[in-house]
Design an enzyme around this catalytic site. Structure first.
Site, PDB file in Angstrom:
ATOM      1  N   HIS A  63       0.802  -1.145  -0.093  1.00  0.00           N
ATOM      2  CA  HIS A  63       0.005   0.124   0.067  1.00  0.00           C
ATOM      3  C   HIS A  63       0.888   1.342   0.069  1.00  0.00           C
ATOM      4  CE1 HIS A  63      -3.023  -2.842   1.153  1.00  0.00           C
ATOM      5  NE2 HIS A  63      -4.004  -1.977   0.664  1.00  0.00           N
ATOM      6  N   GLY A  64       2.051   1.069   0.339  1.00  0.00           N
ATOM      7  CA  GLY A  64       2.929   2.260   0.259  1.00  0.00           C
ATOM      8  C   GLY A  64       4.046   1.948   0.891  1.00  0.00           C
TER       9      GLY A  64
END
Lengths: 467, 372
Positions: free
Chosen positions: A322-323
């Site tokens: 997600h990041g």
């Protein structure tokens, strides 16, 4: 390009659709391939090359693996492994290199390392996953290999789901790449789905997102317990309507073009456990990780110790996917541990617990989870969570929290209702003759109001004369 | 099963997206937006360079949104939707009682304020001429009762008191003067400025500090000059359901001479610019808008001269002062680049008034020119 923009709605989409439908069926993939590249290259034209490399790599490997998976199984397997490593390497370099460097620089030996300042190529996490799972499917014999570069390229770069999912499996669209049945019913269904998704994004997510922005940027002294919860709930709604709105738009656009994508969200906020939440949230991602990471690692077949390790591995990667930041890793592990604890100790009991209890339990943990997701700085995160729990002497409520509560009261009610399957149930009870009038009007109305918000977001009075 | 509504659905959708797209390109481009007070983008020009670095795409996006048909109608629709959904503000503007639009007061840059205050103290130290510091509060504090319940703002009263306590010169109590008359039409409902009446009360506060007797409001011949003023807050709010404001003048322009001073030369300026009443920004009626340096001469019977370091709030206040001082210099530090000390070497004045709205004082980086 993003769907929720004037340029997409009133330039790209009409041209794409008009040309698509006047083109003979056999040439439509060419047109799709071209518009996919335009869509992708709109913001960062250079990265088209990167995507083309990814497509070419997996296309070639797909052919090789497909041809030799039986007679030269070991070679095919080796090539497949190398291909997975290459794909992951590309993703890691463009998405995580700077993060790794910055993290390593803390250690004195590496303090000389400097980040490269790489701009994240849009959608790389999505299309890499789509592209690399295809040769695996071919190897597993789940699909035949694709001979046409154009068709494979069209699949990987298909603009509806290119930059924010859902993650579409090659096996799900293989048939549609060869031949697509398009009729008025499908197109109309696609339009409705697209506009509903647009409304979710522009009218709901962006709206409540402003409330989260207020609380996200507030200094801790100004925060109150009520305010911190209000902010957290705002983000909880923002991320759901943003993301599921995007999936709705993708599914709708796919439908218009003749592709069927699987559902990506199924009312996640009605869940009664964390296990259920992850069956309803970002379904295409969790099933991707299950099929291509968790099960290949051995899943639950190699004893409970190994299973625990597997779960932790999968959720660490899910978090980082997600990041590129520590809080995402924390967020992934948070869910990994919650899921394990739930499964080991009280999943069965939870099923028998009163519904209100199970709902509250699940949503409180989900909301806390979103704060780990949203606040990158670990110290800020701890302060914020502390205030939510009433620690640190923060007031319970203030006039400021009252003000925002009142301003967003109506929006919050709408958001709660929109998170429940109520709308769907009412819709199914409406009689056909009423629908004929009501449906197109409602859709036109949503599109008009969305347009007003999109035009307003570019409203930029030059107020130098305000002096 | 084929449904009739499907075809209707497709037709409506296609007509909408294709129709608006066509309208953008077919309808003749607008070059200037009065509401937004800026030049609108025109059709982008293609070049290989701009395609490669992505400039072209950005230009296309700006072109589409700038030239979107009925642009201002959409803006109005959005603000209505916000009000409909229970919001009490839009684009940082509150929907206050009596259809008054009030901009939120926030302070973005604390160090800038510190610098501005230091600059004023530097001026006070460097000259024997008396300096007066005058900060003007806005509707956001004087008309606080009109704001939506619990509206969040920085407290202007506290802020003015703090700033006043930091300067080594006399200060002007505009706050009380305005607060005592808060039931009157002292601020515009659609603009951030005070009205001529509000400026009159500012003038009485100034008279108090400087020590002269102000005229009574009934001694003036009040004239309405416009009833169609839609100001800056109207523009930025996107709100389109409010009534326009009325503008007035109290002081007659007869016997007043206005000169625009540029270096050693000067040309004639205007006391009231009636042409400005025909355009959107009608507030420029007072002295024709912002000028680096203006000199207003009159026959007041008092030979003293004033330097007023100003923002546009002063424009509606200075007419009242012209009846007490023979010579008034109005200086705008955003355009006057020589600094105040240089001016004082060239020109003799008897008093200096630094007259700013609190709003602008907190945002203007040019105030430092007071001391340089």
């Amino acid at each position: 390009m993003v769907f929720s923009s004037i340029v997409f709605l009133y330039l790209y989409l009409p041209i794409t659709l008009i040309v698509y439908f006047i083109t003979p069926a056999r040439l439509r993939n060419i047109w799709l391939f071209i518009v996919n590249l335009i869509f992708y290259g709109w913001g960062e034209p250079v990265y088209i090359i990167l995507m083309l490399i990814s497509i070419l790599l997996n296309y070639v490997v797909g052919i090789y693996v497909g041809k030799y998976r039986e007679e030269k199984n070991r070679t095919a397997r080796r090539i497949l492994t190398v291909n997975i490593i290459l794909n992951v390497a590309l993703l890691v370099f463009f998405k995580y290199f700077d993060f790794l460097i910055e993290s390593l620089a803390v250690i004195p030996v590496f303090s000389e390392l400097k980040p490269l300042g790489i701009a994240l190529p849009i959608g790389i996490s999505f299309y890499t996953f789509q592209a690399m799972s295809y040769p695996i499917d071919v190897y597993r014999g789940e699909t035949k290999y694709q001979k046409s570069f154009l068709k494979f390229g069209t699949y990987v770069a298909l603009f509806p789901q290119l930059i924010a999912g859902p993650i579409v499996r090659y096996t799900d669209v293989a048939k549609s790449l060869e031949e697509r049945n398009i009729d008025a019913t499908r197109i109309a269904k696609g339009i409705r789905r697209f506009v509903i998704g647009l409304g979710k994004k522009v009218l709901l997510a962006n709206n409540i997102g402003q409330l989260w922005d207020v609380y996200h940027s507030m200094s801790p002294e100004q925060l109150t317990v009520t305010g911190a919860w209000l902010g957290a709930i705002a983000f909880t709604f923002q991320i759901y309507f943003d993301f599921s709105g995007y999936s709705d738009m993708a599914i709708g656009l796919g439908e218009m073009l003749g592709f069927t994508f699987l559902e990506n969200f199924n009312y996640p906020y009605i869940s009664k456990s964390i296990t259920e939440f992850w069956r309803r949230w970002h379904i295409s991602l969790s099933s991707w990780f299950k099929d291509y990471v968790y099960i290949p690692l051995g899943g639950n077949r190699k004893g409970w110790k190994r299973q625990i390790i597997n779960i932790l591995i999968v959720w660490s990667i899910t978090g980082l996917w997600h990041g590129a930041s520590w809080n995402f890793l924390l967020w992934g592990l948070y869910y990994g541990i919650l899921l394990m604890v739930e499964k080991l100790f009280f999943y069965e009991k939870l099923k028998k617990a009163p519904a209100w209890f199970a709902h509250t339990y699940a949503m409180v943990l989900v909301i806390v989870g979103w704060m780990i997701f949203a606040i990158e700085d670990i110290r800020e995160l701890m302060t914020y969570l502390g205030i939510m729990l009433g620690m640190g002497g923060a007031d319970f409520i203030s006039s400021q929290a009252m003000y925002y509560l009142k301003n967003y009261f109506f929006v919050l009610i709408v958001l709660v209702l929109a998170s429940l399957p109520i709308g769907k149930n009412i819709y199914s009870k409406i009689k056909e003759p009423v629908k004929i009038v009501f449906e197109p009007l409602a859709i036109a109305l949503v599109l008009i109001v969305c347009t007003a918000y999109l035009v307003d977001s570019t409203y930029n009075p030059f107020l130098y004369f305000r002096f | 099963m084929r449904r009739k509504s499907d075809s209707i659905q497709i037709l409506i959708f296609v007509w909408m997206v294709v129709g608006f797209m066509a309208a953008i390109f077919v309808i003749e481009d607008k070059t200037f937006s009065e509401q937004e007070n800026r030049v609108l983008a025109d059709m982008p020009k293609y070049s290989n360079e701009s395609l490669k670095n992505g400039e072209l795409m950005k230009e296309i996006e700006v072109y589409l949104t700038d030239q979107f048909p009925l642009r201002d109608t959409w803006i109005g629709l959005k603000s209505r939707m916000e009000r409909f959904s229970g919001k009490t503000e839009n684009n940082n503007v509150f929907f206050a009682k009596d259809d008054v639009l009030i901009k939120r007061f926030e302070v973005a840059n604390e160090t800038l304020i510190e610098k501005n205050i230091n600059a004023i103290n530097k001026l006070v130290e460097s000259t024997d001429i008396p300096v007066y510091f005058s900060l003007i509060p806005g509707a956001v504090s004087i008309w606080e009762e009109k704001l939506p319940a619990n509206a969040q703002n920085r407290n202007q009263k506290e802020m003015i008191d703090t700033l006043y306590s930091k300067v080594n010169c006399k200060t002007v109590d505009n706050y009380s003067a305005l607060e005592n008359h808060k039931d009157e039409y002292i601020f515009y409902k659609t603009d951030h400025h005070w009205t001529a009446l509000g400026a009159y009360y500012g003038y009485t506060a100034l008279a108090d500090t400087l020590g002269f007797e102000p005229k009574k409001i009934d001694d003036y011949n009040k004239e309405t000059v416009s009833e169609e003023f839609l100001g800056t807050v109207y523009s930025s709010s996107g709100v389109r359901w409010v009534e326009p404001d009325t503008m007035s003048k109290y002081v007659s322009e007869e016997g007043k001479k206005v000169e625009i001073i540029v270096g050693d030369n000067s040309r004639e300026g205007v006391f009231y610019d009636y042409d400005k009443l025909k355009v959107k920004d009608k507030y420029a009626f007072y002295f024709g808008g912002n000028t680096a340096l203006l000199k207003i001469s009159s026959d007041s019977g008092n030979e003293k001269s004033l330097l007023i370091i100003r923002d546009s709030y002063s424009d509606s206040e200075i007419p009242f002062l012209t009846e007490h001082f023979d010579e008034i210099y109005m200086m705008d530090l955003r355009y006057y680049k020589f600094g105040v000390p240089y001016f004082l070497e060239q020109t003799k004045v008897d008093a200096i008034i630094i007259n700013y709205s609190l709003d602008n004082f907190c945002e203007d980086g040019n105030v430092v020119m007071v001391g340089n």
